[in-house]
Design a protein around this motif. Structure first.
Motif, PDB file in Angstrom:
ATOM      1  N   VAL A 684      33.413 -15.821  -7.506  1.00  5.81           N
ATOM      2  CA  VAL A 684      32.240 -16.679  -7.676  1.00  5.81           C
ATOM      3  C   VAL A 684      31.446 -16.745  -6.378  1.00  5.81           C
ATOM      4  O   VAL A 684      30.201 -16.684  -6.376  1.00  5.81           O
ATOM      5  N   GLU A 685      32.148 -16.850  -5.253  1.00  3.81           N
ATOM      6  CA  GLU A 685      31.465 -16.917  -3.959  1.00  3.81           C
ATOM      7  C   GLU A 685      30.689 -15.629  -3.689  1.00  3.81           C
ATOM      8  O   GLU A 685      29.536 -15.664  -3.235  1.00  3.81           O
ATOM      9  N   LYS A 686      31.281 -14.493  -3.947  1.00  7.63           N
ATOM     10  CA  LYS A 686      30.589 -13.222  -3.733  1.00  7.63           C
ATOM     11  C   LYS A 686      29.334 -13.128  -4.601  1.00  7.63           C
ATOM     12  O   LYS A 686      28.265 -12.710  -4.136  1.00  7.63           O
ATOM     13  N   LEU A 690      24.983 -13.115  -3.523  1.00  7.71           N
ATOM     14  CA  LEU A 690      24.124 -11.985  -3.869  1.00  7.71           C
ATOM     15  C   LEU A 690      23.055 -12.332  -4.901  1.00  7.71           C
ATOM     16  O   LEU A 690      22.144 -11.540  -5.143  1.00  7.71           O
ATOM     17  N   ASN A 691      23.151 -13.501  -5.495  1.00 10.32           N
ATOM     18  CA  ASN A 691      22.234 -13.896  -6.561  1.00 10.32           C
ATOM     19  C   ASN A 691      21.197 -14.877  -6.013  1.00 10.32           C
ATOM     20  O   ASN A 691      21.537 -16.012  -5.667  1.00 10.32           O
ATOM     21  N   PRO A 692      19.941 -14.496  -5.917  1.00 14.78           N
ATOM     22  CA  PRO A 692      18.927 -15.394  -5.345  1.00 14.78           C
ATOM     23  C   PRO A 692      18.709 -16.657  -6.160  1.00 14.78           C
ATOM     24  O   PRO A 692      18.175 -17.638  -5.645  1.00 14.78           O
ATOM     25  N   ASP A 693      19.104 -16.647  -7.420  1.00 14.73           N
ATOM     26  CA  ASP A 693      18.915 -17.827  -8.271  1.00 14.73           C
ATOM     27  C   ASP A 693      20.125 -18.757  -8.276  1.00 14.73           C
ATOM     28  O   ASP A 693      20.103 -19.799  -8.940  1.00 14.73           O
ATOM     29  N   ALA A 694      21.173 -18.391  -7.560  1.00 18.75           N
ATOM     30  CA  ALA A 694      22.393 -19.206  -7.567  1.00 18.75           C
ATOM     31  C   ALA A 694      22.150 -20.539  -6.864  1.00 18.75           C
ATOM     32  O   ALA A 694      21.482 -20.610  -5.832  1.00 18.75           O
ATOM     33  N   ARG A 695      22.699 -21.591  -7.446  1.00 19.14           N
ATOM     34  CA  ARG A 695      22.624 -22.925  -6.861  1.00 19.14           C
ATOM     35  C   ARG A 695      23.954 -23.635  -7.110  1.00 19.14           C
ATOM     36  O   ARG A 695      24.733 -23.238  -7.990  1.00 19.14           O
ATOM     37  N   LEU A 696      24.204 -24.665  -6.376  1.00 23.63           N
ATOM     38  CA  LEU A 696      25.382 -25.482  -6.630  1.00 23.63           C
ATOM     39  C   LEU A 696      25.219 -26.159  -7.985  1.00 23.63           C
ATOM     40  O   LEU A 696      24.144 -26.685  -8.314  1.00 23.63           O
ATOM     41  N   GLY A 697      26.278 -26.154  -8.788  1.00 19.70           N
ATOM     42  CA  GLY A 697      26.195 -26.744 -10.117  1.00 19.70           C
ATOM     43  C   GLY A 697      26.119 -28.259 -10.077  1.00 19.70           C
ATOM     44  O   GLY A 697      26.467 -28.905  -9.081  1.00 19.70           O
ATOM     45  N   GLN A 698      25.666 -28.849 -11.164  1.00 16.92           N
ATOM     46  CA  GLN A 698      25.592 -30.304 -11.265  1.00 16.92           C
ATOM     47  C   GLN A 698      26.976 -30.935 -11.163  1.00 16.92           C
ATOM     48  O   GLN A 698      27.116 -32.118 -10.844  1.00 16.92           O
ATOM     49  N   SER A 699      27.994 -30.143 -11.403  1.00 13.69           N
ATOM     50  CA  SER A 699      29.372 -30.624 -11.293  1.00 13.69           C
ATOM     51  C   SER A 699      29.802 -30.818  -9.848  1.00 13.69           C
ATOM     52  O   SER A 699      30.838 -31.432  -9.576  1.00 13.69           O
ATOM     53  N   GLY A 700      29.003 -30.274  -8.921  1.00 10.62           N
ATOM     54  CA  GLY A 700      29.394 -30.302  -7.524  1.00 10.62           C
ATOM     55  C   GLY A 700      30.172 -29.069  -7.099  1.00 10.62           C
ATOM     56  O   GLY A 700      30.580 -28.960  -5.940  1.00 10.62           O
ATOM     57  N   PHE A 701      30.371 -28.134  -8.040  1.00 13.19           N
ATOM     58  CA  PHE A 701      31.074 -26.882  -7.739  1.00 13.19           C
ATOM     59  C   PHE A 701      30.136 -25.706  -7.992  1.00 13.19           C
ATOM     60  O   PHE A 701      29.213 -25.787  -8.813  1.00 13.19           O
ATOM     61  N   PHE A 702      30.382 -24.606  -7.287  1.00 15.85           N
ATOM     62  CA  PHE A 702      29.723 -23.354  -7.636  1.00 15.85           C
ATOM     63  C   PHE A 702      30.401 -22.827  -8.893  1.00 15.85           C
ATOM     64  O   PHE A 702      31.626 -22.692  -8.947  1.00 15.85           O
ATOM     65  N   GLU A 703      29.595 -22.547  -9.910  1.00 13.00           N
ATOM     66  CA  GLU A 703      30.153 -22.153 -11.193  1.00 13.00           C
ATOM     67  C   GLU A 703      30.160 -20.628 -11.334  1.00 13.00           C
ATOM     68  O   GLU A 703      29.437 -19.913 -10.641  1.00 13.00           O
ATOM     69  N   ALA A 704      30.937 -20.148 -12.242  1.00  9.67           N
ATOM     70  CA  ALA A 704      31.035 -18.687 -12.469  1.00  9.67           C
ATOM     71  C   ALA A 704      29.727 -18.166 -13.037  1.00  9.67           C
ATOM     72  O   ALA A 704      29.020 -18.864 -13.764  1.00  9.67           O
TER      73      ALA A 704
END
Length: 704
Positions: A684-686, A690-704
């Motif tokens: 998920v971190e990788k 690499l994804n310009p649209d990636a953001r931290l999820g509303q859950s407080g976690f980075f999601e898959a």
């Protein structure tokens, strides 16, 4: 003076005017309650900002500042700045007294047996009695004052522990457990050392013979016994810093975390919310420091030499960049630039410049900037040996109280007063502040650092920052401010570095006066001087945090603080016709812009122009319309109010202040997802990076 006091009071807390009037009329007085203070955006009249041409996305805005110094937070320092008098008394509101008393551990909130504030003996203190009971004590524990603690374990009663070499005039024998240890003593001085086994004890006797050199500790009187220290009793545990971190992390790094927490929470948002709106690789840090972890350096070099027990990882805490690393790793969690300037006493200004540059270049969208420094026996002695700081006995001999040893521009100044502190300034682009509804404390109108050319002296001041006016009326400074609707005549104040040294104060005054003429300031238009170090002392790398924060507070209050240490202005400054030095606070009302200069050893000069949030509001109104502006202002004020509530609830133990990051913001590996797959944090971190649209999820976690 009455106007200044009125403005200062209204800027700090909401008073019931009708009750006050009735009370005054009847000749009675009432006890001061810590009245609810609801902070708001600085008042803005858009009619004053019709010439703004910049768009929100062109502006770099200060969304919040967290500060810690000898007068506590920026909130309590501001009150002391306006409330200090030449006799040493300091007016503080009931709310400021409560905040200081809480931080000092003098009072603590308890819900039982009856909800309220309790003293150290467990007795309930009626809220209306807090101001009267603790005012004098919190003032005595704050600001510039004689050293009593915080200077290292060997500081005591104005003296430092030193070791001196002496030569034995007779043999001295002592025992050690083994032959190997005994031989280690022989290696240090073979000509004067002999060893022999002791058959009775099984140990070995080591004999140092006459003529051998040994080191003996002694007390050495210090010439500098006064400085600016954090208020006595302040403890990072109060802010929720875990006890495990207190044992492992250098204390100045812990306080740097606290200032960052204060900056976020007092403005009503969190690092999580920023990461949900901005790609993590665009959240950066440029926090720096002058000295770094001084207590850790002492352990690394001195305690190790003395064979004291030290933490095995103490080396990392002595690295200057680790002060900022703890903020990013344990609280913010960004993936952007990590640029940690070390620019002596100009570090905070250079950090702010680096942060602004990163945003201007498109390399960051949100930057944690700032700087902080500690104080210790080594720095106090070192600056004293350079004769850069005020000699305590000489100042006392002049009849000057310790509170006023820092005397910028005064004829009786004798050098700077070293102190500790600094803080955090949060920067972002104007369009991001608009989109997120973030408060705006000020706009960075211009910021640049300069050198001073060829010099033979590291600490001597220079005129390099005069290059801010390169081209005079056609300079970048003038053009950048013009885009924000500010002319040279609109600059009301300059917050000077003003170290109270004979060399710096006139040099810096000449610099600003020359610049004012060069960029076209009208003759006779006064440029008021703020000499903040007369209140706080000189926090070295963190000093400019206080200056920039003071300017943003000036935008709200309209009151220019005075120099309570100023008795007689140095005649050398008569040449500087624009400069005006205040001995009492002055209410000037609307302030559109102010300058700040921060000068560091090694000839690094930071120059900043900070502009009223009105420049941002006008940009929003011109591009998005007044409805959008009103909507932003409503959201920003709501954040400020929520931030104040959060801080108050944190003081009462009902809300977390510092909150550590949970598992690096990744779920536990193997967690079953809605699509039936298993969560893999590494993957998920990788993908996120690499994804310009990636953001931290509303859950407080980075999601898959």
């Amino acid at each position: 003076m009455a106007d200044a006091e009125k403005a200062a009071a209204s800027a700090q807390q909401s008073d019931d005017d009708s009750t006050s009037a009735k009370t005054a009329a009847s000749g009675l007085s009432i006890k001061a309650l810590p009245s609810p203070h609801v902070p708001q955006q600085a008042p803005v009249d858009l009619a004053d900002w019709q010439n703004v041409t910049a768009k929100p996305e062109d502006e770099i805005v200060i969304v919040s500042i967290g500060e810690l110094g000898p007068w506590g937070s920026g909130r309590t320092r501001f009150e002391a700045e306006l409330g200090i008098h030449s006799d040493g008394s300091v007016d503080l509101s009931a709310g400021a007294v409560l905040e200081l008393a809480w931080n000092m551990g003098l009072v603590e909130w308890q819900d039982s047996p009856k909800p309220g504030w309790y003293d150290t003996d467990g007795n309930l203190v009626p809220e209306e009695d807090i101001a009267e009971r603790y005012h004098d004590e919190v003032v005595a524990r704050s600001g510039i004052r004689p050293f009593d603690e915080g200077m290292g374990n060997d500081y005591k009663d104005g003296a430092d522990e030193e070791e001196t070499e002496v030569f034995l005039d007779h043999d001295v024998t002592f025992s050690v457990p083994t032959e190997d240890i005994a031989k280690e003593y022989v290696k240090m001085d073979e000509a004067h050392t002999s060893i022999a086994a002791d058959p009775e004890s099984g140990e070995w006797n080591v004999t140092r013979h006459a003529g051998s050199m040994i080191r003996v500790p002694r007390r050495a009187t210090m010439t500098r016994t006064v400085g600016g220290q954090f208020p006595k009793g302040f403890d990072p545990l109060k802010w929720g810093i875990p006890a495990s971190m207190v044992g492992d992390v250098d204390k100045i790094a812990l306080w740097n975390i606290v200032t960052t927490v204060d900056a976020y929470l007092s403005a009503g948002f969190t690092p999580t919310e920023v990461l949900q709106a901005i790609h993590p690789s665009m959240v950066a840090s440029t926090q720096g420091t002058g000295f770094g972890g001084m207590m850790s350096m002492r352990k690394l070099y001195l305690d190790r030499f003395l064979n004291h027990e030290i933490p095995t990882d103490i080396l990392q805490e002595a690295l200057p960049n680790v002060v900022a690393a703890h903020v990013m790793q344990s609280y913010v969690g960004g993936y952007g630039n990590m640029i940690q300037p070390v620019s002596a006493c100009a570090t905070a200004a250079v950090s702010l410049e680096e942060g602004a540059d990163k945003i201007a270049l498109g390399k960051a969208d949100f930057v944690v900037t700032g700087a902080i420094d500690d104080i210790g026996v080594e720095s106090v002695i070192g600056f004293g040996n350079m004769n850069a700081t005020a000699n305590s006995e000489e100042m006392y001999a002049k009849g000057i109280d310790a509170r006023f040893f820092s005397r910028a521009n005064d004829r009786r100044r004798g050098g700077f007063l070293e102190s500790q502190g600094g803080g955090t300034i949060l920067l972002t682009r104007g369009d991001i502040a608009l989109r997120m509804g973030l408060p705006v404390a000020g706009v960075v109108g211009f910021i640049h650092s300069y050198a001073d050319g060829a010099h033979t002296s590291i600490p001597a001041p220079g005129l390099g920052a005069l290059a801010a006016g390169l081209g005079g009326r056609d300079s970048k400074l003038v053009h950048d401010l013009a885009a924000l609707g500010v002319t040279p005549d609109d600059i009301a104040v300059v917050s000077k570095h003003d170290t109270s040294t004979n060399a710096n104060d006139p040099n810096e005054s000449e610099l600003h006066n020359t610049l004012a003429h060069a960029i076209g300031r009208t003759n006779g238009n006064p440029l008021f001087v703020i000499s903040q170090k007369t209140l706080t002392g000189h926090a070295k790398g963190g000093a400019c945090i206080f200056q920039v924060n003071g300017l943003t507070q000036l935008f709200k209050s309209g009151v220019i603080p005075a120099n309570a240490s100023l008795d007689c202005v140095d005649p050398k400054l008569e040449r500087d016709d624009h400069m005006v030095w205040l001995t009492k606070p002055l209410h000037v009302g609307r302030v559109k812009a102010g300058l700040a200069t921060s000068l560091g050893f090694g000839h690094v000069s930071g120059f900043a122009a900070i502009v009223n949030p009105g420049a941002f509001e006008a940009a929003v109104a011109h591009t998005a319309g007044e409805d959008a502006l009103n909507a932003w202002r409503e959201r920003a004020n709501a954040r400020l109010a929520a931030g104040q509530r959060h801080l108050e609830e944190g003081m009462m133990g009902r809300a977390a202040l510092y909150e550590p990051i949970d598992n690096r913001r990744f779920r536990e590996d193997g967690t079953k997802l809605a699509d039936g797959n298993r969560y893999n944090g590494h993957e998920v971190e990788k993908a996120m990076l690499l994804n310009p649209d990636a953001r931290l999820g509303q859950s407080g976690f980075f999601e898959a």
